[in-house]
Design an enzyme around this catalytic site. Structure first.
Site, PDB file in Angstrom:
ATOM      1  N   SER A 285     -67.231 -58.864  63.414  1.00 49.98           N
ATOM      2  CA  SER A 285     -66.180 -58.543  62.323  1.00 49.98           C
ATOM      3  C   SER A 285     -65.107 -59.255  62.432  1.00 49.98           C
ATOM      4  O   SER A 285     -64.566 -59.478  61.146  1.00 49.98           O
ATOM      5  CB  SER A 285     -66.110 -56.874  62.555  1.00 49.98           C
ATOM      6  OG  SER A 285     -65.289 -56.633  63.902  1.00 49.98           O
ATOM      7  N   ASN A 286     -64.718 -59.929  63.557  1.00 50.70           N
ATOM      8  CA  ASN A 286     -63.541 -60.873  63.394  1.00 50.70           C
ATOM      9  C   ASN A 286     -64.042 -62.099  62.849  1.00 50.70           C
ATOM     10  O   ASN A 286     -63.142 -62.533  62.066  1.00 50.70           O
ATOM     11  CB  ASN A 286     -63.152 -60.722  64.867  1.00 50.70           C
ATOM     12  CG  ASN A 286     -62.253 -59.511  65.367  1.00 50.70           C
ATOM     13  OD1 ASN A 286     -61.177 -59.096  65.067  1.00 50.70           O
ATOM     14  ND2 ASN A 286     -63.055 -58.701  66.238  1.00 50.70           N
TER      15      ASN A 286
ATOM     16  N   MET B  57     -69.079 -63.669  74.708  1.00 50.68           N
ATOM     17  CA  MET B  57     -69.314 -63.299  75.796  1.00 50.68           C
ATOM     18  C   MET B  57     -70.025 -63.975  76.903  1.00 50.68           C
ATOM     19  O   MET B  57     -71.159 -63.938  77.430  1.00 50.68           O
ATOM     20  CB  MET B  57     -70.433 -62.096  75.871  1.00 50.68           C
ATOM     21  CG  MET B  57     -70.161 -60.866  74.810  1.00 50.68           C
ATOM     22  SD  MET B  57     -68.662 -60.006  75.263  1.00 50.68           S
ATOM     23  CE  MET B  57     -69.390 -58.773  76.379  1.00 50.68           C
TER      24      MET B  57
ATOM     25  N   LEU C 208     -65.998 -69.450  79.782  1.00 50.70           N
ATOM     26  CA  LEU C 208     -65.873 -70.902  79.617  1.00 50.70           C
ATOM     27  C   LEU C 208     -65.042 -71.920  80.894  1.00 50.70           C
ATOM     28  O   LEU C 208     -64.077 -71.100  81.040  1.00 50.70           O
ATOM     29  CB  LEU C 208     -65.448 -71.254  78.533  1.00 50.70           C
ATOM     30  CG  LEU C 208     -66.244 -70.901  77.428  1.00 50.70           C
ATOM     31  CD1 LEU C 208     -65.640 -71.021  75.757  1.00 50.70           C
ATOM     32  CD2 LEU C 208     -67.559 -71.642  77.142  1.00 50.70           C
TER      33      LEU C 208
ATOM     34  N   HIS D 161     -58.783 -59.969  72.641  1.00 48.40           N
ATOM     35  CA  HIS D 161     -59.031 -59.066  73.658  1.00 48.40           C
ATOM     36  C   HIS D 161     -58.614 -57.863  73.112  1.00 48.40           C
ATOM     37  O   HIS D 161     -57.564 -57.422  73.040  1.00 48.40           O
ATOM     38  CB  HIS D 161     -58.429 -59.237  75.038  1.00 48.40           C
ATOM     39  CG  HIS D 161     -58.714 -57.961  76.076  1.00 48.40           C
ATOM     40  ND1 HIS D 161     -59.992 -57.981  76.470  1.00 48.40           N
ATOM     41  CD2 HIS D 161     -57.791 -57.592  76.794  1.00 48.40           C
ATOM     42  CE1 HIS D 161     -59.814 -57.025  77.595  1.00 48.40           C
ATOM     43  NE2 HIS D 161     -58.729 -56.594  77.748  1.00 48.40           N
TER      44      HIS D 161
ATOM     45  N   ASP E  37     -59.946 -62.691  80.007  1.00 49.11           N
ATOM     46  CA  ASP E  37     -59.172 -62.191  79.264  1.00 49.11           C
ATOM     47  C   ASP E  37     -57.587 -62.468  79.949  1.00 49.11           C
ATOM     48  O   ASP E  37     -56.865 -61.324  79.721  1.00 49.11           O
ATOM     49  CB  ASP E  37     -59.439 -60.604  78.842  1.00 49.11           C
ATOM     50  CG  ASP E  37     -60.779 -60.490  78.217  1.00 49.11           C
ATOM     51  OD1 ASP E  37     -60.990 -61.242  77.325  1.00 49.11           O
ATOM     52  OD2 ASP E  37     -61.663 -59.735  78.525  1.00 49.11           O
TER      53      ASP E  37
ATOM     54  N   GLU F  61     -57.228 -55.481  65.283  1.00 50.13           N
ATOM     55  CA  GLU F  61     -57.610 -57.057  65.447  1.00 50.13           C
ATOM     56  C   GLU F  61     -57.777 -58.025  64.369  1.00 50.13           C
ATOM     57  O   GLU F  61     -57.403 -59.030  64.526  1.00 50.13           O
ATOM     58  CB  GLU F  61     -59.052 -56.812  66.318  1.00 50.13           C
ATOM     59  CG  GLU F  61     -59.029 -56.497  67.819  1.00 50.13           C
ATOM     60  CD  GLU F  61     -60.277 -56.370  68.440  1.00 50.13           C
ATOM     61  OE1 GLU F  61     -60.468 -56.948  69.519  1.00 50.13           O
ATOM     62  OE2 GLU F  61     -61.531 -56.051  67.880  1.00 50.13           O
TER      63      GLU F  61
HETATM   64  C1  GRF Z   1     -63.773 -57.578  69.597  1.00 58.53           C
HETATM   65  O1  GRF Z   1     -63.091 -56.260  70.073  1.00 58.53           O
HETATM   66  C2  GRF Z   1     -62.994 -58.627  70.531  1.00 58.53           C
HETATM   67  O2  GRF Z   1     -61.456 -58.290  71.124  1.00 58.53           O
HETATM   68  C3  GRF Z   1     -63.754 -58.473  71.667  1.00 58.53           C
HETATM   69  O3  GRF Z   1     -65.064 -58.362  71.582  1.00 58.53           O
HETATM   70  C4  GRF Z   1     -64.997 -57.501  70.228  1.00 58.53           C
HETATM   71  C5  GRF Z   1     -65.762 -58.571  69.029  1.00 58.53           C
HETATM   72  O4  GRF Z   1     -66.043 -57.329  67.868  1.00 58.53           O
HETATM   73  N1  GRF Z   1     -63.437 -59.541  72.659  1.00 58.53           N
HETATM   74  P1  GRF Z   1     -66.825 -58.318  66.728  1.00 58.53           P
HETATM   75  O5  GRF Z   1     -67.939 -59.083  66.878  1.00 58.53           O
HETATM   76  O6  GRF Z   1     -65.854 -59.463  66.323  1.00 58.53           O
HETATM   77  O7  GRF Z   1     -66.911 -57.337  65.808  1.00 58.53           O
END
Ligand code: GRF
Length: 203
Positions: A13-14, A95, A98, A114, A155, A184
């Site tokens: 989603s980001n 996930m 690195l 984060h 993080d 976010e």
């Molecule tokens: C987000 O909450 C981000 O902060 C964390 O993983 C999530 C990813 O969400 N690191 P998306 O895949 O962007 O929906």
């Protein structure tokens, strides 16, 4: 153009927020050059394909099977990004930790998001853990932070932006997740604009 790679492992989603901003002309001078996922089933890959952005599935498992170290994966990933002319790297739900074999190729140019405040709930399920901590009366709110990735710490790193996200007594964990993600999507873009576009503060 500043060439950006977005690394994902899941929903994306980001990633979508960045792709939408780019399509709407809100990231002038920035080109999303490549989206990489270390998971084949990551929905974000479809989002990238839809947006016409090159995608690469780059799993770690073959390295493990071949007895090769994480540093080999990291170095090859950096090489892949370099071959696409990438200058900036955004970790958007990526996930996989690195190490220096990757980071040394992009000094001060790897940005992570984060879903909690600096120093809190590092690692996975941060929103769920914040929600539970709130239920136990241990915290009054949670938040979001965007930071540079200087090393293998999870993080942690120089904070580029942070924002408090309230938790309401009647929230379900889904309510809280939705509120955190909304922040976010906005904050991440704000930071990308500020660091990647000369004079480009704000979203
Ligand atoms: C987000 O909450 C981000 O902060 C964390 O993983 C999530 C990813 O969400 N690191 P998306 O895949 O962007 O929906």
């Amino acid at each position: 153009m500043s060439r950006l790679a977005i690394l994902i492992s899941g929903h994306g989603s980001n990633l979508q927020a960045i792709l939408d901003a780019a399509a709407a002309g809100r990231l002038p001078g920035v080109e999303v050059a490549l989206v990489v996922s270390n998971r084949r089933e990551a929905y974000g890959l479809q989002r990238a394909v839809q947006a016409g952005v090159p995608v690469v599935y780059f799993p770690f498992a073959p390295y493990t099977r071949a007895g090769r170290p994480r540093s080999a994966y990291d170095a090859d990933l950096a090489g892949l990004l370099r071959s696409f002319g990438v200058e900036w790297v955004v970790l958007a739900g990526w996930m996989h930790v690195l190490g220096n074999s990757f980071l040394s190729h992009f000094p001060e140019r790897v940005v992570n998001l984060h879903p909690a405040l600096p120093g809190t709930f590092p690692g996975t399920h941060a929103i769920q853990r914040a929600y539970e901590a709130f239920q136990r009366g241990e915290i009054a709110h949670t938040g979001v932070m965007v930071h540079l990735v200087p090393d293998e710490g999870v993080d942690v790193g120089p904070v580029l932006a942070q924002e408090v996200v309230p938790i309401l007594p009647r929230d379900t964990v889904d309510d809280l997740e939705a509120r955190v993600h909304a922040v976010e999507h906005r904050l991440f873009l704000q930071v990308l604009r500020a660091i990647m576009i000369p004079g480009g503060v704000g979203a």
